[in-house]
Design a protein around this motif. Sequence first.
Motif, PDB file in Angstrom:
ATOM      1  N   UNK A  83      -8.114  -8.860   0.893  1.00 51.34           N
ATOM      2  CA  UNK A  83      -7.198  -9.585   0.020  1.00 51.34           C
ATOM      3  C   UNK A  83      -6.415 -10.689   0.721  1.00 51.34           C
ATOM      4  N   UNK A  84      -6.206 -10.530   2.028  1.00 56.57           N
ATOM      5  CA  UNK A  84      -5.263 -11.419   2.702  1.00 56.57           C
ATOM      6  C   UNK A  84      -5.582 -12.915   2.569  1.00 56.57           C
ATOM      7  N   UNK A  85      -6.848 -13.345   2.750  1.00 56.71           N
ATOM      8  CA  UNK A  85      -7.110 -14.791   2.657  1.00 56.71           C
ATOM      9  C   UNK A  85      -6.721 -15.368   1.297  1.00 56.71           C
ATOM     10  N   UNK A  86      -7.091 -14.662   0.227  1.00 53.76           N
ATOM     11  CA  UNK A  86      -6.767 -15.111  -1.122  1.00 53.76           C
ATOM     12  C   UNK A  86      -5.251 -15.230  -1.295  1.00 53.76           C
ATOM     13  N   UNK A  87      -4.546 -14.223  -0.793  1.00 48.35           N
ATOM     14  CA  UNK A  87      -3.093 -14.218  -0.947  1.00 48.35           C
ATOM     15  C   UNK A  87      -2.447 -15.349  -0.162  1.00 48.35           C
ATOM     16  N   UNK A  88      -2.991 -15.621   1.025  1.00 50.08           N
ATOM     17  CA  UNK A  88      -2.424 -16.708   1.821  1.00 50.08           C
ATOM     18  C   UNK A  88      -2.602 -18.069   1.140  1.00 50.08           C
ATOM     19  N   UNK A  89      -3.697 -18.191   0.350  1.00 51.14           N
ATOM     20  CA  UNK A  89      -3.923 -19.443  -0.365  1.00 51.14           C
ATOM     21  C   UNK A  89      -2.988 -19.560  -1.568  1.00 51.14           C
ATOM     22  N   UNK A  90      -2.824 -18.451  -2.286  1.00 50.45           N
ATOM     23  CA  UNK A  90      -2.046 -18.496  -3.532  1.00 50.45           C
ATOM     24  C   UNK A  90      -0.537 -18.481  -3.297  1.00 50.45           C
TER      25      UNK A  90
END
Lengths: 282, 274
Positions: free
Chosen positions: B114-121
């Motif tokens: 999940x972390x990459x998606x969260x860092x983008x959003x």
Amino acid sequence: MNNTENMQAPHVIIKNVDKVFSSGDKEVIALKEINLTIYNGEFVAILGPSGCGKSTLLNAIAGFSLPTSGRVYANGAEVTRPGPDRGMVFQEYALFPWMTVAENIAFGLEIKKLPKQIIKEKVDALLAKLQLLDFRDRFPKDLSGGMKQRVAIARVLALDPPMMLMDEPFGALDALTRRTMQDELLRIWMELKKTVIFVTHGIEESIYLADRVVVMTYRPGTIKQIVPVELSRPREVSSPRFIYLQKEITSLVMEEQMRFRNEEIRDSGGNVSARDESEQVP
Amino acid sequence: MKDRSSLLKKLLYAILLPAILLVLWEALSRGGIISPHILPSPSRVFLRWIDYALPHEPYDAGKTHFVAWLFSGEMPHDVLASSMRVLGGFVIGALPALVLGLLMGASTFIYHLFNPLIQILRPIPPIAYIPLAILWFGLGNPPAFFLISLGAFFPVLMNTISGVRHVDRLLIRAARNLGASGHTLFLRIILPAAMPYILTGLRVGIGVAFIVVIVAEMIAVNSGLGYRILEAREFLWSDKIIAGMITIGLLGLAIDTAMSRINHYLLRWHSGHD
């Protein structure tokens, strides 16, 4: 000694234990060829300078960090994981800060799903035994170091383990509190006849408490010598025999201390390796 | 005696600067130096605030209960509408954030998933979602709830993750030594140990939700404090705008105080609290 009749039964057997920590490209041999048998009801102190692997040895018995090679047997089975049959008391107390004194002591019993009434009775008995009745509903933050360690001991005793593992439990206490806690521990030990494995760097403490003092060498951690303490309890720290033992063990420890200093001076050009083995345990 | 006089002194100091500013403001406004349309005098704002708060209908015992009448004014309705939106959006945003945060904190696999998606959003401010929110949900409460929950989501998530990741390993060892494992270890040790972080996240989250509710009300709905001050601007009621702003400030203060009280109670065991 009043428990010589139990002394024949081995309680912990440590067989050819090696422990190697590797950090990056560097390997540190924390324990090397440790062989040690501890008997039922015995009080054994493991003594050595920081970094000698004494806590690593205790962690191997506790099952927190298994040996690289060799085997550890406790309570008649090989140690593969932590368990309540080997109650551990930590130097930093490790009380659960969101639980009151009574809740901390009850924790292990609740895990065992004992009936509420029985838990309450056991907790009450332990609060009384360790003189904690007035602190039942306090949180750990409101307790002194000595009181915290009483709670930690009560929490372990609640599960009535056949042995207690103690990792420098009184190291953070002031001298007076330390002596009180040592006497308290001896009182409990004599009453409950539990095996105690007590890690310390205090020479006087080890002689004051233990049946045998296991002196360890500095890295790699091996057993340098096992010194039996055949003094009746309560022990008088100013007795000639006590002082003699103290001198003897001091010279053993100082040898290791000097070796460690020389190694550190030799290494100081390069990396000074982490000395606290507990930092390397995952 | 000395205690009381020093307390009095403190109070005096606290009032001094606001009092000077108020007097100055009143003088400037009354003296005609600043147009009352641009900046109405404090006394006018105060009267408007009272007017905003009080019921408009005269009390009729036969028609309504006294308490219902007392809160029948415009302001109680607005405060209630904004509060319900904050609370609703906060719950919708914070609950999944809490669950996901606990999972991400506990499992490296889920964390890396999940972390990459969260860092983008995460760096996208919730307000930037307004056009999309209106496109997706139209006008009314749904886009407001969407935006508010978005505002609450990330602070709760980030704090929960670091709360779980910062649990003292020693406590986990001690618990395992006492026989705890699996969900018992998680619920009875990791969750309470992470609680200080989680509560900080909740407090920040509800703060962001409160900011977003005002914006959302200005754009998507026809009630609430945010709507009211924008409406007042259309009528050039500058006194009502300021009265509304004061109400917003007081509601924000009330929410933060309530949150801080709850935190204080839940963390009464924590060494940072006395």
